[in-house]
Design an enzyme around this catalytic site. Structure first.
Site, PDB file in Angstrom:
ATOM      1  N   ASN A   1       0.558  -0.943  -1.438  1.00  0.00           N
ATOM      2  CA  ASN A   1       0.176  -1.877  -2.299  1.00  0.00           C
ATOM      3  C   ASN A   1       0.067  -1.674  -3.657  1.00  0.00           C
ATOM      4  OD1 ASN A   1      -0.526  -3.344   0.147  1.00  0.00           O
ATOM      5  ND2 ASN A   1      -2.601  -2.777   0.649  1.00  0.00           N
TER       6      ASN A   1
ATOM      7  N   SER B   1      -1.114  -4.109   4.633  1.00  0.00           N
ATOM      8  CA  SER B   1      -1.859  -3.778   5.810  1.00  0.00           C
ATOM      9  C   SER B   1      -1.840  -5.108   6.751  1.00  0.00           C
ATOM     10  CB  SER B   1      -3.241  -3.357   5.738  1.00  0.00           C
ATOM     11  OG  SER B   1      -3.328  -2.091   5.206  1.00  0.00           O
TER      12      SER B   1
END
Length: 847
Positions: free
Chosen positions: A492, A569
């Site tokens: 991320n 995720s």
């Protein structure tokens, strides 16, 4: 060509021209009856002779002469079968108020169409060009007016509609030439990396080249019945029109609607049968005497779950889960190991969890008062007064929340078994614990000294970080060899950094997209990315995140609830869940076969073929389970292992093994290469005599670096076979993959500013802002387009921005740039801990 058709026995014969490229009848001559007919054609066409009833022989005489211009009348597609640069057409017909004269023109290669009136014609004569390629309503208007000019992408079926304010004959001239932008060279670099130089690329190197045959012209996006159409008659002459298009009336539905059937060429795939049907429907719509025509689309009973918050889960329709649920909702015999923060007693996960394990060895991280044990319950990871994430519960809910139970949300799998393996606690988790969990999930000896009753079929790891760990790589290799398909989050940081475990061999690395199917700004992009899936983007509205199950302990008393989260995720369990659906219909598939199905059925996004932002594309649940079901039923399925190749320095030749995931024997017919940057550096040949399952052993891929500058180059190998085509993405790394060397890299405190195409995520221009300068820079010429900005430092001088310790940032807004536009006040903030920013001002320069 002058054609004379004579029947050897009584009965009318019809003659038609059939285009095997566009898969449609392009000109018909009903009841020729020995009278000569003439047509103009260039290219390859089939001549179809049909008899309405009975049987009998015939004689067909053909005489060809040269012509420079092809004539077409309304209702015909291009009589040449396609329209390529250099072609000229004469379009003739009669226009009247309320009447539309329609021409269909298949365009196989990118081209510019110019239409003008050859004479005055009736008052108010006008023409509209639309893209009618797909079976959806509301075709895209390309251009309108007279004269008109339209740039057309490759594999486009153009519909020209001619209207007038008064009745009268018209003649239009259609000229086909190269697109204006085909000759324009644009400044480009690759993958959000600067190279210390600018590379010359042509736009045709993108999606305009190498369009697969399955995507040419007619592209039915909805299921339909092949060889059938519904036609509304406008006049009594419709019967002759239907015969001219080789149609037979099958039923009268009243209100002037009739059901017609037609023969399709033998040997077509199911997809090409649908394409051929859609092309025929378009030709019927344009025919005289036909008021309307439509395909006979197929409808299905939809499994729509009754979970009250399902409507907020936009991310499921995005990957066609509702359609996949009509095939399978999963199986409880398929086990997905969620290696994460552990499990909770969330009521919407009731009955989903099987026995798991807590692998956290450090009690301080575990926060449950002890080390490794059999209790995988998540006690929370709250620190500094912040509420706990209950991250594993959110991931598990996406994979398999109890569905159609009138409560909460739906899961990707309505039926699945989830094995919770706890490795993350306060402050994260250690590799030693994760390695033990991976081996446990695969039913292999591990540090716990225990084994599960049944190994997992899928592992989901929505976790990551920097640093290569050989012990974890070995554990992943062992788990995959044991039959486990492994998924991990790409990361991320929004950079090109490779995170692990996503970067390990044998792991499917999953990137994230938002509701618009575009890469989420936080999603990492690099050569290890394999797939994209919905990860959410709540920057504008919370509801654009991924909704799933969590606990809330903000008031100190944990309670079950639901929350929107963003991240790779959240994308990863979508992919892992679809893999579980695939295994529910084809449980004997190997990991490489599951991966091949997911990769080859994914919806291509960004740059054509595999790219660093989306990998092989956005996961498509319906296409994946359909292909798995076909494979399980015995259909042949060509596989490649590995599923992608990366050539680092020192490696010039690699092999990919050919396999057959189904039954029968696959005949491999050839291997062709395509490069999207760097020129002709890629070659491929078939190797070996094969075996009982496939006719060749492997495909050997060779790269030639030659004078290529340091950088990363992309290409692909397409392997064609009797079971269809499979694409092998190829990445070539020259030097350090970036190319700061050679004097162009910049200093550690200098800032690179990149202009990035918002549609493809490709860098199209770059500038270096020196730390000791006045902050000004010249970005150079840009083509029209939509862009966003990226800026950052490259302290390691490796050609990539955003490495640890670098300054890095992206602009929040996408801006459109057209000739004459000035874009002011675009701000871009880059920071490590302290704040710093670059403010950019853009103005389009005159040529």
């Amino acid at each position: 060509v002058t054609a004379t058709l004579r029947a050897a026995s009584p009965g009318p014969l019809d003659l038609a021209l059939y285009d095997p490229t566009g898969l449609q009848v392009v000109r018909a001559f009903p009841a020729a009856d020995a009278a000569p007919v003439a047509f103009a054609a260039r290219g390859t066409l089939l001549l179809l002779v049909t008899r309405t009833a009975g049987a009998g022989g015939y004689t067909l005489d053909l005489r060809a002469t040269a012509t420079a211009t092809v004539a077409a009348t309304p209702g015909d597609a291009s009589p040449t079968g396609d329209a390529r640069p250099g072609d000229r057409f004469s379009l003739t017909g009669t226009a009247a108020p309320g009447r539309v004269a329609t021409f269909l023109v298949p365009v196989p290669a990118a081209a510019r169409l110019v239409v003008g009136a050859a004479d005055g014609g009736p008052p108010g004569l006008a023409c509209t060009a639309t893209d009618a390629s797909e079976s959806t309503e509301g075709d895209d208007v390309l251009a309108s007016g007279l004269p008109l000019a339209a740039d057309v992408d490759a594999a486009t079926l153009v519909r020209l509609d001619v209207r007038a304010d008064a009745e009268g004959a018209f003649r239009l001239d259609l000229a086909v030439g190269p697109r204006d932008d085909e000759a324009r060279t644009v400044v480009a670099a690759s993958r959000l990396s600067h190279r210390g130089r600018v590379a010359a690329l042509h736009r045709e190197d993108g999606r305009l080249r190498g369009v697969p045959s399955a995507h040419r012209f007619g592209r039915p996006v909805h299921a339909l019945s092949s060889g059938k159409a519904l036609v509304k008659c406008a006049t009594t002459a419709t019967a002759a029109t239907l015969r001219a298009h080789a149609c037979r009336t099958a039923a009268d539905h009243g209100d002037a609607w009739v059901e017609v059937t037609f023969d399709l060429p033998t040997g077509l795939s199911e997809e090409d049968r649908a394409r051929a049907t859609w092309s025929r429907v378009l030709a019927l719509r344009a025919a005289d005497g036909v008021a309307a025509a439509t395909a006979s689309f197929r409808r299905f009973a939809r499994k729509t779950p009754n979970d009250p918050r399902y409507d907020e889960q936009w991310h499921y329709p995005l990957i066609r889960l509702p359609e996949a649920w009509d095939v399978t909702t999963g199986s409880s015999s398929v086990i997905v190991a969620v290696i994460d923060t552990g499990s909770t007693a969330h009521p919407d996960l009731s009955g989903r969890f099987i026995a798991g394990y807590d692998f956290i060895s450090d009690p301080d991280i575990a926060a449950d008062g002890n080390g490794r044990d059999t209790d995988a319950t998540d006690p929370g990871d709250s620190e500094g007064g912040e509420p706990s994430s209950f991250h594993g519960t959110h991931v598990a809910g996406t994979i398999g929340a109890a569905t159609n139970n009138g409560t909460g949300v739906a899961g990707v799998c309505w039926n699945v078994s989830i094995m919770p393996l706890r490795v993350l606690g306060k402050g994260g988790g250690d590799d030693a614990d994760i390695v033990a969990a991976i081996r446990y999930a695969a039913g292999l000896s591990n540090a716990s000294g225990r084994l599960p009753a049944q190994r997992a079929h899928v592992i989901n790891m929505s976790l990551g970080g920097g640093g290569f760990d050989q012990a974890m790589q070995d554990a992943i290799t062992a788990a995959r060899n044991a039959g486990v398909v492994i998924f991990a989050a790409a990361g991320n940081s929004g950079t090109t950094e490779i995170e692990y475990p996503a970067g390990f061999d044998g792991v499917v690395s999953v990137a994230a997209v938002g509701p618009d199917s575009r890469r989420a700004s936080y999603s990492n992009r690099n050569r290890t990315v394999d797939l994209a899936a919905p990860g959410g983007d709540s920057t504008t509205t919370q509801a654009d995140g991924v909704l799933s199950t969590v606990y809330d302990d903000a008031d100190g008393s944990p309670s079950a609830t639901y929350a929107f989260y963003d991240g790779t995720s959240m994308a990863t369990p979508h992919a892992a869940g679809v893999a579980a659906l695939v295994l529910s219909v084809a449980p004997s598939l190997t990991p490489s076969q599951v991966e091949s199905i997911l990769f080859t059925t994914a919806k291509d996004l960004g740059t054509a073929g595999r790219d660093d932002s989306y990998g092989n594309g956005l996961i498509d649940a319906k296409a994946a389970v359909d292909k798995a079901k076909a494979t399980a039923s015995g259909a042949a399925l060509l596989t490649l292992s590995p599923s992608s190749l990366v050539f680092e320095d020192g490696t010039d030749t690699l092999d990919a093994t050919l396999g057959n995931a189904g039954s029968g024997k696959i005949t491999v017919t050839g291997a062709t290469v395509t490069t999207t940057s760097g020129g002709a550096w890629l070659a491929a040949t078939l190797v070996g005599s094969g075996n009982a399952a496939v006719s060749a052993t492997s495909v050997r891929v060779t790269v030639t670096r030659g004078s290529l500058a340091d950088g990363t180059y992309d290409g692909s190998v397409r392997v064609d076979s009797s079971a269809g085509a499979t694409t092998l993405p190829v990445t070539l790394v020259v030097g350090n993959g970036g190319g700061g060397g050679g004097g162009g890299g910049g200093g550690p405190d200098d800032v690179w500013v990149l202009v990035v195409d918002a549609d493809t995520d490709e860098t199209v221009a770059e500038a270096l802002v020196a730390a000791d300068g006045d902050g000004s820079f010249d970005i150079g010429d840009l083509p029209d387009g939509s862009y966003y900005l990226v800026a950052g430092s490259d302290s390691e001088d490796d050609g990539y921005l955003g490495d640890p310790g670098d300054w890095y940032g992206e602009s929040d807004e996408v801006f459109d740039l057209r000739f004459g536009d000035r874009v002011d006040g675009v701000e871009l903030f880059v920071s490590i801990d302290a704040g710093g920013f670059v403010r950019a001002r853009f103005a389009r320069r005159a040529p």
